[in-house]
Design a protein around this motif. Sequence first.
Motif, PDB file in Angstrom:
ATOM      1  N   PHE A   1      18.710  33.863  62.723  1.00  0.00           N
ATOM      2  CA  PHE A   1      17.074  33.183  62.794  1.00  0.00           C
ATOM      3  C   PHE A   1      16.962  32.793  61.098  1.00  0.00           C
TER       4      PHE A   1
ATOM      5  N   PHE B   1      17.114  29.227  59.799  1.00  0.00           N
ATOM      6  CA  PHE B   1      16.307  28.437  60.118  1.00  0.00           C
ATOM      7  C   PHE B   1      15.372  28.298  58.941  1.00  0.00           C
ATOM      8  N   SER B   2      15.044  29.363  58.144  1.00  0.00           N
ATOM      9  CA  SER B   2      14.271  29.502  57.219  1.00  0.00           C
ATOM     10  C   SER B   2      14.912  28.771  55.970  1.00  0.00           C
TER      11      SER B   2
ATOM     12  N   ALA C   1      17.287  26.438  56.246  1.00  0.00           N
ATOM     13  CA  ALA C   1      17.298  25.225  56.805  1.00  0.00           C
ATOM     14  C   ALA C   1      15.853  24.201  56.371  1.00  0.00           C
ATOM     15  N   VAL C   2      14.734  25.074  56.465  1.00  0.00           N
ATOM     16  CA  VAL C   2      13.200  24.451  55.824  1.00  0.00           C
ATOM     17  C   VAL C   2      13.610  24.445  54.520  1.00  0.00           C
TER      18      VAL C   2
ATOM     19  N   ILE D   1      15.616  21.396  53.556  1.00  0.00           N
ATOM     20  CA  ILE D   1      15.147  19.973  53.729  1.00  0.00           C
ATOM     21  C   ILE D   1      13.780  19.756  52.819  1.00  0.00           C
ATOM     22  N   LEU D   2      12.760  20.878  52.364  1.00  0.00           N
ATOM     23  CA  LEU D   2      12.099  20.587  51.532  1.00  0.00           C
ATOM     24  C   LEU D   2      12.177  20.395  50.269  1.00  0.00           C
ATOM     25  N   TRP D   3      13.100  21.340  49.724  1.00  0.00           N
ATOM     26  CA  TRP D   3      13.665  20.928  48.225  1.00  0.00           C
ATOM     27  C   TRP D   3      14.470  19.813  48.019  1.00  0.00           C
TER      28      TRP D   3
ATOM     29  N   ALA E   1      14.226  17.048  49.898  1.00  0.00           N
ATOM     30  CA  ALA E   1      13.328  16.019  49.612  1.00  0.00           C
ATOM     31  C   ALA E   1      12.436  16.010  48.372  1.00  0.00           C
ATOM     32  N   ALA E   2      12.133  16.906  47.828  1.00  0.00           N
ATOM     33  CA  ALA E   2      11.290  16.982  46.615  1.00  0.00           C
ATOM     34  C   ALA E   2      12.299  16.599  45.473  1.00  0.00           C
TER      35      ALA E   2
ATOM     36  N   ALA F   1       3.100  39.164  52.731  1.00  0.00           N
ATOM     37  CA  ALA F   1       2.907  37.836  52.240  1.00  0.00           C
ATOM     38  C   ALA F   1       3.104  37.848  50.479  1.00  0.00           C
TER      39      ALA F   1
ATOM     40  N   THR G   1       6.330  38.373  49.321  1.00  0.00           N
ATOM     41  CA  THR G   1       6.993  36.853  49.436  1.00  0.00           C
ATOM     42  C   THR G   1       6.825  35.912  48.431  1.00  0.00           C
ATOM     43  N   LEU G   2       5.612  35.840  48.062  1.00  0.00           N
ATOM     44  CA  LEU G   2       5.024  34.877  47.165  1.00  0.00           C
ATOM     45  C   LEU G   2       5.534  35.244  45.715  1.00  0.00           C
TER      46      LEU G   2
ATOM     47  N   MET H   1       9.205  32.078  48.200  1.00  0.00           N
ATOM     48  CA  MET H   1       8.521  30.814  48.548  1.00  0.00           C
ATOM     49  C   MET H   1       9.065  29.506  47.407  1.00  0.00           C
ATOM     50  N   PHE H   2       9.055  29.946  46.311  1.00  0.00           N
ATOM     51  CA  PHE H   2       9.728  29.074  45.054  1.00  0.00           C
ATOM     52  C   PHE H   2      10.009  30.046  44.012  1.00  0.00           C
TER      53      PHE H   2
ATOM     54  N   TRP I   1      -1.482  34.562  54.193  1.00  0.00           N
ATOM     55  CA  TRP I   1      -0.352  33.733  54.290  1.00  0.00           C
ATOM     56  C   TRP I   1      -0.731  32.181  54.297  1.00  0.00           C
TER      57      TRP I   1
ATOM     58  N   GLN J   1       7.796  26.726  61.729  1.00  0.00           N
ATOM     59  CA  GLN J   1       7.713  26.931  60.242  1.00  0.00           C
ATOM     60  C   GLN J   1       8.010  25.114  59.939  1.00  0.00           C
TER      61      GLN J   1
END
Lengths: 269, 264
Positions: free
Chosen positions: A32, A35-36, A38-39, A42-44, A46-47, A187, A190-191, A196-197, B38, B191
């Motif tokens: 699982f 998949f995170s 993969a996000v 894809i995001l970075w 593209a950035a 949350a 994570t930040l 997140m970055f 969040w 997501q």
Amino acid sequence: MFATLTKYRHVFLVGLQGNLVYRWNFAIRGVFSLFSLAVVFILWGAAYKDLDQIGGFNVNQTLTYFVLLFVLQFLVGAFNEDYQISEEIRNGLINQFLLKPVNYYAYRFSIFVAARTVSGALVILPLLLAMPVIHENLTLTMDFNRFALAVPAVAMAALIQFSIAYCFGMLTFWFLDIQGFIILSFAIETLLGGQMFPLDLMPAAVFKVAQYLPFYYQMYFPAAIITGRIDATLIARGLVLQFFWVLTLYGLAQLLWRRGLRHHTAVGG
Amino acid sequence: MGLRHYARLWLASARYAIIRTMMFRFDFFLWSLVEFTWMMVNLLLVQVIYDHTSDIAGWTKYEMLLLVGTSMTIQRLFTGFFWSNLFEVGRNVRSGHFDFFLAQPGNPLFMISTRKLDPDGLINSLVGIAVVVYSANKLGLHPGAFDLAVYGMLIACGVILHYSTMVLIIALSFWITSSQGIEGSYFVIYQFSRLPREAFKGISKVLFVYLLPAVVVSNIPANVLRHGFSLPQFGWMVAIALAWFTVALLVFQSGLRRYSSASS
């Protein structure tokens, strides 16, 4: 001393067996988590499309940072220790420890180490699955000084992760349901833990403040040492601050346990 | 049993849910804060990336915020109306408590979907809408009444897609008894809805754009505000919402036939 170690070694071994039962849960969770990942790719990806560097690092360095976080999560991250502790308090399972010469923090930490041994070994499975896609993006400079410094950073990160989860579990002495607190703290972790970055991409002043918070040392700090995102000065100062947070959170955990027990009522038998 | 009957059932549940929220005010405040935090974490991600770049897959910062705001609005509406209802279905099937819903005066799927309401999710959908309004304002967009109506319909289709996906996930518990924790796969899928469609290439495009509704669910509504109404896009979204909803109903019905209650 030796007898104490033997005692918790047994707890570790029992924890290991208990966690091996859930090996498929860890493996599925790993898939699982892909998949995170993969996000992130894809995001970075593209950035970075029209840029060679972001914050002084190229796309592969940043993607490697995220892959390393993925591994660290399974190696030192607290999964559901807070819930488990909460359940043990609520169900009265902690009562047995009040009568025995067992330190509850050490007991839970031994089980945490056992669980991370199993999940840390199983992270290889999703990594192998992802390797055909991600291997071209992985880049690590073979700097053994950095790797050596990362060892205590990873160990202390595990202690901080566990202590925070333990403290949230302790809240059960005062609150009926702690799920809201846990997800709220998740949350923030994570930040400010850099999931997140990479935290170095934040404005310099905010990055500086983040370095004084415990979350910085949960994930970002060891990953940044290994991937070369921070220099020697920041590493040296970071190790001192990380040690400070290990002690502070341990102290807080003990304080909450002692105060919590005053609220605790053991009913039945 | 007509629509009026179901509307009355739903209103009774909604009234009960609101009274319950008023009783546990601290819980309401805490969970609203959890969801709000969040959402802020996701907005900060956009802010930090755009501090270093001017576009991602052809989307500027405020276009990206428009997308993330749309994605949040749909997700909060779904969680507000349905999440806590559907989340407990697997557990109820395993424990046999599901019998309770079968004995109620109405369609089982309707009864399990509408028993609870989470006002915190619904309140936070307003935060999502505020992000969309703010970004549209920054982009100088002035959608007409027609575009806004279409946007609203697409948001509704989005909620249907989220709902259908979740029904499909929980329906698995009729077949797999050890399916504890599968509810989390909903978040794994959605997501991707915070990413622009143009960022997907190769296999990820086939999987997340065409096979699963994870990306189009937010991209199509956001594009109505960016570029105006497009019949093919609108048709695509309505068609997949209908298709996924139908499949979810069929799979749920088929699962229901397998349900044989639990012992003791």
